[in-house]
Design a protein around this motif. Structure first.
Motif, mmCIF file in Angstrom:
data_model
loop_
_atom_site.group_PDB
_atom_site.id
_atom_site.type_symbol
_atom_site.label_atom_id
_atom_site.label_comp_id
_atom_site.label_asym_id
_atom_site.label_seq_id
_atom_site.Cartn_x
_atom_site.Cartn_y
_atom_site.Cartn_z
ATOM 1 N N ARG A 237 -18.857 12.758 11.567
ATOM 2 C CA ARG A 237 -17.742 13.620 11.160
ATOM 3 C C ARG A 237 -17.509 14.752 12.165
ATOM 4 O O ARG A 237 -16.369 15.159 12.396
ATOM 5 N N LEU A 238 -18.578 15.261 12.725
ATOM 6 C CA LEU A 238 -18.467 16.382 13.656
ATOM 7 C C LEU A 238 -18.075 15.944 15.062
ATOM 8 O O LEU A 238 -17.854 16.784 15.929
ATOM 9 N N GLY A 239 -18.015 14.627 15.291
ATOM 10 C CA GLY A 239 -17.639 14.118 16.594
ATOM 11 C C GLY A 239 -18.788 13.981 17.561
ATOM 12 O O GLY A 239 -18.585 13.690 18.739
ATOM 13 N N VAL A 240 -20.003 14.191 17.091
ATOM 14 C CA VAL A 240 -21.179 13.985 17.933
ATOM 15 C C VAL A 240 -21.443 12.495 18.105
ATOM 16 O O VAL A 240 -21.961 12.053 19.131
ATOM 17 N N LEU A 241 -21.059 11.717 17.109
ATOM 18 C CA LEU A 241 -21.087 10.255 17.197
ATOM 19 C C LEU A 241 -19.649 9.736 17.253
ATOM 20 O O LEU A 241 -18.734 10.402 16.763
ATOM 21 N N PRO A 242 -19.422 8.573 17.813
ATOM 22 C CA PRO A 242 -18.078 7.975 17.771
ATOM 23 C C PRO A 242 -17.592 7.845 16.338
ATOM 24 O O PRO A 242 -18.375 7.603 15.418
ATOM 25 N N LYS A 243 -16.283 7.964 16.124
ATOM 26 C CA LYS A 243 -15.739 7.951 14.771
ATOM 27 C C LYS A 243 -15.963 6.631 14.053
ATOM 28 O O LYS A 243 -16.039 6.584 12.830
ATOM 29 N N ASN A 244 -16.066 5.546 14.817
ATOM 30 C CA ASN A 244 -16.249 4.241 14.180
ATOM 31 C C ASN A 244 -17.723 3.861 14.050
ATOM 32 O O ASN A 244 -18.050 2.723 13.740
ATOM 33 N N ALA A 245 -18.619 4.823 14.287
ATOM 34 C CA ALA A 245 -20.056 4.512 14.215
ATOM 35 C C ALA A 245 -20.463 4.203 12.786
ATOM 36 O O ALA A 245 -19.967 4.789 11.832
ATOM 37 N N GLN A 246 -21.365 3.257 12.644
ATOM 38 C CA GLN A 246 -21.948 2.923 11.362
ATOM 39 C C GLN A 246 -23.304 3.604 11.257
ATOM 40 O O GLN A 246 -23.934 3.909 12.260
ATOM 41 N N PRO A 247 -23.773 3.882 10.023
ATOM 42 C CA PRO A 247 -25.117 4.447 9.879
ATOM 43 C C PRO A 247 -26.141 3.547 10.554
ATOM 44 O O PRO A 247 -26.237 2.356 10.262
ATOM 45 N N ILE A 248 -26.906 4.102 11.471
ATOM 46 C CA ILE A 248 -27.842 3.313 12.265
ATOM 47 C C ILE A 248 -29.144 4.054 12.433
ATOM 48 O O ILE A 248 -29.212 5.274 12.312
ATOM 49 N N THR A 249 -30.197 3.280 12.703
ATOM 50 C CA THR A 249 -31.515 3.878 12.884
ATOM 51 C C THR A 249 -31.661 4.452 14.280
ATOM 52 O O THR A 249 -32.225 5.502 14.484
ATOM 53 N N ARG A 250 -31.166 3.729 15.279
ATOM 54 C CA ARG A 250 -31.238 4.203 16.657
ATOM 55 C C ARG A 250 -29.812 4.563 17.110
ATOM 56 O O ARG A 250 -29.078 3.712 17.596
ATOM 57 N N ARG B 273 -35.966 15.212 0.324
ATOM 58 C CA ARG B 273 -36.713 15.939 -0.705
ATOM 59 C C ARG B 273 -36.595 15.259 -2.064
ATOM 60 O O ARG B 273 -37.560 15.144 -2.808
ATOM 61 N N GLN B 274 -35.380 14.826 -2.391
ATOM 62 C CA GLN B 274 -35.082 14.323 -3.733
ATOM 63 C C GLN B 274 -34.973 12.804 -3.808
ATOM 64 O O GLN B 274 -34.550 12.268 -4.828
ATOM 65 N N ASP B 275 -35.356 12.113 -2.713
ATOM 66 C CA ASP B 275 -35.317 10.644 -2.682
ATOM 67 C C ASP B 275 -33.931 10.111 -3.052
ATOM 68 O O ASP B 275 -33.778 9.241 -3.913
ATOM 69 N N LEU B 276 -32.911 10.625 -2.357
ATOM 70 C CA LEU B 276 -31.533 10.254 -2.662
ATOM 71 C C LEU B 276 -30.986 9.149 -1.775
ATOM 72 O O LEU B 276 -29.823 8.776 -1.904
ATOM 73 N N GLY B 277 -31.788 8.635 -0.864
ATOM 74 C CA GLY B 277 -31.322 7.586 0.030
ATOM 75 C C GLY B 277 -31.979 7.696 1.386
ATOM 76 O O GLY B 277 -33.055 8.273 1.534
ATOM 77 N N ASN B 278 -31.295 7.145 2.388
ATOM 78 C CA ASN B 278 -31.823 7.110 3.743
ATOM 79 C C ASN B 278 -31.392 8.367 4.497
ATOM 80 O O ASN B 278 -30.198 8.626 4.651
ATOM 81 N N LEU B 279 -32.367 9.143 4.980
ATOM 82 C CA LEU B 279 -32.056 10.396 5.655
ATOM 83 C C LEU B 279 -31.300 10.161 6.956
ATOM 84 O O LEU B 279 -30.361 10.895 7.282
ATOM 85 N N ALA B 280 -31.677 9.141 7.711
ATOM 86 C CA ALA B 280 -30.996 8.848 8.974
ATOM 87 C C ALA B 280 -29.524 8.523 8.732
ATOM 88 O O ALA B 280 -28.650 8.902 9.518
ATOM 89 N N ASP B 281 -29.226 7.816 7.647
ATOM 90 C CA ASP B 281 -27.835 7.507 7.317
ATOM 91 C C ASP B 281 -27.040 8.788 7.054
ATOM 92 O O ASP B 281 -25.903 8.934 7.504
ATOM 93 N N ALA B 282 -27.636 9.724 6.306
ATOM 94 C CA ALA B 282 -26.948 10.973 5.984
ATOM 95 C C ALA B 282 -26.680 11.785 7.246
ATOM 96 O O ALA B 282 -25.577 12.306 7.440
ATOM 97 N N TYR B 283 -27.684 11.891 8.121
ATOM 98 C CA TYR B 283 -27.517 12.674 9.348
ATOM 99 C C TYR B 283 -26.525 11.992 10.296
ATOM 100 O O TYR B 283 -25.774 12.657 11.002
ATOM 101 N N THR B 284 -26.526 10.666 10.309
ATOM 102 C CA THR B 284 -25.576 9.921 11.131
ATOM 103 C C THR B 284 -24.147 10.168 10.656
ATOM 104 O O THR B 284 -23.229 10.364 11.465
ATOM 105 N N GLU B 285 -23.944 10.180 9.347
ATOM 106 C CA GLU B 285 -22.615 10.455 8.792
ATOM 107 C C GLU B 285 -22.156 11.860 9.173
ATOM 108 O O GLU B 285 -20.993 12.073 9.546
ATOM 109 N N LEU B 286 -23.064 12.833 9.094
ATOM 110 C CA LEU B 286 -22.728 14.200 9.477
ATOM 111 C C LEU B 286 -22.327 14.270 10.950
ATOM 112 O O LEU B 286 -21.298 14.865 11.303
ATOM 113 N N ALA B 287 -23.130 13.643 11.811
ATOM 114 C CA ALA B 287 -22.837 13.651 13.247
ATOM 115 C C ALA B 287 -21.517 12.953 13.544
ATOM 116 O O ALA B 287 -20.753 13.381 14.425
#
Length: 253
Positions: A235-248, A219-233
């Motif tokens: 932290r919650l353990g939905v992604l491996p802890k060592n995952a980097q922000p990725i598109t796929r 909404r506010q053009d604060l960066g890459n949305l996929a990166d933000a959602y990847t970081e959230l996932a």
């Protein structure tokens, strides 16, 4: 393979007929929208992340006895859900002032509310989903007084659950919205949480830095949305802890 029948398509999801009576298949799209779809983009991988994140939250709610429409995940973008009669209201729970509340009441964003505030919005894109009172809801027959009481109780239980989950990974739950549906048994019905719970429907701020990890990034053009959602996932353990922000994203099965 027979072509599935589309039941409904919204801004972020498509519903198809399910394999059994009383079920639907919910497909998560990569579309990102804001300001009642006036702003639109396609964020590769967003649908995959929201599918897994919504599965995570809905499963957690089911486990603590808060009923939801979620049955199981089918694949990376789809989940099997119960078919419900959606009440035409969005139920918003606010723990801090932000978004439309700040604009409407002139309260600084981030102001801590003395208690969670539950609001109802009438679901109508043409009208911009206006804020409505319980008097409006009763007058137009959208829900009974008992339904409204039950919706508030459900929303507050969801708030308690989500607030604890996010606090545990260093994230503040500012507000969120849910939809609620009816499941009928002859002349009787019960209410369950429906639609989705994802960063599309929550405001989430990092407790230490204030970084936004929700759709406000778009909404506010604060960066890459996929990166933000990847970081959230992550932290919650939905992604491996060592995952980097990725598109796929590569997700845990």
């Amino acid at each position: 393979m027979a072509r599935r029948k589309k039941v409904y398509e919204g801004k972020a999801k498509i519903l198809y007929e399910g394999p059994e009576p009383g079920t639907l298949v919910q497909y998560f799209k990569d579309d990102a929208t804001a300001f009642n779809a006036q702003k639109h983009d396609v964020i590769e991988g967003k649908g995959v992340l929201n599918n897994r994140l919504s599965e995570f939250f809905m499963t957690g709610l089911n486990d603590i006895g808060v009923p939801t429409h979620f049955i199981r995940r089918i694949n990376m973008r789809e989940q099997l859900i119960r078919q419900v009669e959606i009440i035409p209201l969005e139920v918003v729970v606010r723990n801090r002032a932000a978004g439309s509340m700040s604009k409407r009441l002139g309260i600084a964003e981030g102001h801590v509310l003395p208690r969670p505030v539950v609001e109802f919005y009438y679901k109508d894109d043409k009208l911009g989903d206006p804020l409505v009172t319980e008097e409006h809801i009763a007058a137009f027959g959208w829900a009974s007084q008992q339904d409204m009481d039950d919706m508030v109780a459900l929303a507050l239980r969801v708030n308690d659950f989500l607030s604890g989950v996010f606090m545990g990974v260093g994230i503040r739950l500012v507000d969120f919205k849910i939809e609620i549906g009816r499941i009928w048994d002859n002349d009787f019905h019960r209410l369950i949480v429906a639609d989705e719970i994802s960063p599309d429907s929550c405001r989430l701020w990092d407790i230490k830095t204030g970084q936004k990890l929700d759709k406000d990034v778009f909404r506010q053009d604060l960066g890459n949305l996929a990166d933000a959602y990847t970081e959230l996932a992550r932290r919650l353990g939905v992604l491996p802890k060592n995952a980097q922000p990725i598109t796929r994203p590569t997700l845990i099965n």
